[in-house]
Structure formats: structure tokens, C-alpha cells
Scaffold this motif. Structure first.
Motif, PDB file in Angstrom:
ATOM      1  N   GLU A  63       0.799  -1.227   0.000  1.00  0.00           N
ATOM      2  CA  GLU A  63       0.000   0.000   0.000  1.00  0.00           C
ATOM      3  C   GLU A  63       0.829   1.273   0.000  1.00  0.00           C
ATOM      4  OE1 GLU A  63      -2.894  -0.133   3.139  1.00  0.00           O
ATOM      5  OE2 GLU A  63      -3.247  -2.266   2.814  1.00  0.00           O
ATOM      6  N   GLY A  64       2.145   1.158   0.138  1.00  0.00           N
ATOM      7  CA  GLY A  64       2.996   2.339   0.219  1.00  0.00           C
ATOM      8  C   GLY A  64       3.068   2.864   1.641  1.00  0.00           C
ATOM      9  N   LEU A  67       0.802   8.325   4.746  1.00  0.00           N
ATOM     10  CA  LEU A  67       1.024   9.771   4.580  1.00  0.00           C
ATOM     11  C   LEU A  67       2.060  10.098   3.522  1.00  0.00           C
ATOM     12  CD1 LEU A  67       1.062  10.706   8.379  1.00  0.00           C
ATOM     13  CD2 LEU A  67      -0.893  10.716   6.845  1.00  0.00           C
ATOM     14  N   GLU A  68       2.325   9.166   2.620  1.00  0.00           N
ATOM     15  CA  GLU A  68       3.334   9.382   1.583  1.00  0.00           C
ATOM     16  C   GLU A  68       3.003  10.577   0.715  1.00  0.00           C
ATOM     17  OE1 GLU A  68       5.921   6.703  -1.515  1.00  0.00           O
ATOM     18  OE2 GLU A  68       3.953   5.995  -0.930  1.00  0.00           O
ATOM     19  N   ARG A  69       1.736  10.849   0.522  1.00  0.00           N
ATOM     20  CA  ARG A  69       1.339  11.971  -0.350  1.00  0.00           C
ATOM     21  C   ARG A  69       1.762  13.319   0.222  1.00  0.00           C
ATOM     22  NH1 ARG A  69      -4.078  10.314   1.687  1.00  0.00           N
ATOM     23  NH2 ARG A  69      -4.682  11.902   3.199  1.00  0.00           N
ATOM     24  N   PHE A  70       2.083  13.372   1.508  1.00  0.00           N
ATOM     25  CA  PHE A  70       2.495  14.624   2.114  1.00  0.00           C
ATOM     26  C   PHE A  70       4.012  14.825   2.117  1.00  0.00           C
ATOM     27  CE2 PHE A  70      -1.509  13.476   4.270  1.00  0.00           C
ATOM     28  CZ  PHE A  70      -2.291  14.550   3.853  1.00  0.00           C
ATOM     29  N   ARG A  71       4.748  13.829   1.607  1.00  0.00           N
ATOM     30  CA  ARG A  71       6.219  13.941   1.574  1.00  0.00           C
ATOM     31  C   ARG A  71       6.640  15.004   0.566  1.00  0.00           C
ATOM     32  NH1 ARG A  71       8.886   8.116   1.256  1.00  0.00           N
ATOM     33  NH2 ARG A  71      10.663   9.267   2.061  1.00  0.00           N
ATOM     34  N   SER A  72       7.645  15.759   0.926  1.00  0.00           N
ATOM     35  CA  SER A  72       8.129  16.816   0.021  1.00  0.00           C
ATOM     36  C   SER A  72       9.498  16.459  -0.563  1.00  0.00           C
ATOM     37  CB  SER A  72       8.235  18.139   0.789  1.00  0.00           C
ATOM     38  OG  SER A  72       9.151  18.013   1.864  1.00  0.00           O
TER      39      SER A  72
END
Length: 73
Positions: A63-64, A67-72
Motif C-alpha cells: 500500500e505504500g 502519509l506518503e502523499r504529504f512527503r516533500s
């Protein structure tokens, strides 16, 4: 916590060398035992928690990262 006396048996040449070098054998033994205890606690913790660690690794793989989408980066 206070200090306690214990008896240790050392190789005579090891003790002689330590004395000749002015090493504090009690402090050295304490540090070595402390390090060994930490290593053993960590080893046992990994064994006791291996199922949870494996399950989390499998979840991240499928699933990854949470909160990966918030990584910069």
C-alpha cells in the motif's frame, strides 16, 4: 541505583595488561556488560515483535508508506 560488588574471573594476562595501562577494569566490565545487555534486549524484542514487523513491511510494500502523499522529498 547504587553499585554492587561482584566477582569476575579474568585471564591473568588480560588483568595484568589492564593494570599496567591504568585501566579501570570495573568500569570497563560495566560498560561491556551494559552493551551486551542492550544488544540482547534488542535481539529478544525483534524476535518477540517479528510478526508485527513483517506485517507492517508487507503493508508498506502493498500500500505504500502512510502519509506518503504529504512527503516533500
Amino acid at each position: 541505583m547504587g553499585r554492587v560488588k561482584v566477582n569476575l574471573t579474568l585471564d591473568a594476562s588480560v588483568a595484568e595488561t589492564a593494570r599496567a595501562l591504568g585501566l579501570n577494569m570495573s568500569r570497563l566490565a560495566e560498560a561491556a556488560i551494559s552493551d551486551a545487555a542492550k544488544t540482547e534486549r534488542n535481539r529478544r524484542w525483534r524476535i518477540e515483535n517479528q510478526q508485527a514487523l513483517d506485517a507492517y513491511a508487507q503493508e508498506v510494500e502493498s500500500e505504500g508508506l502512510p502519509l506518503e502523499r504529504f512527503r516533500s522529498f
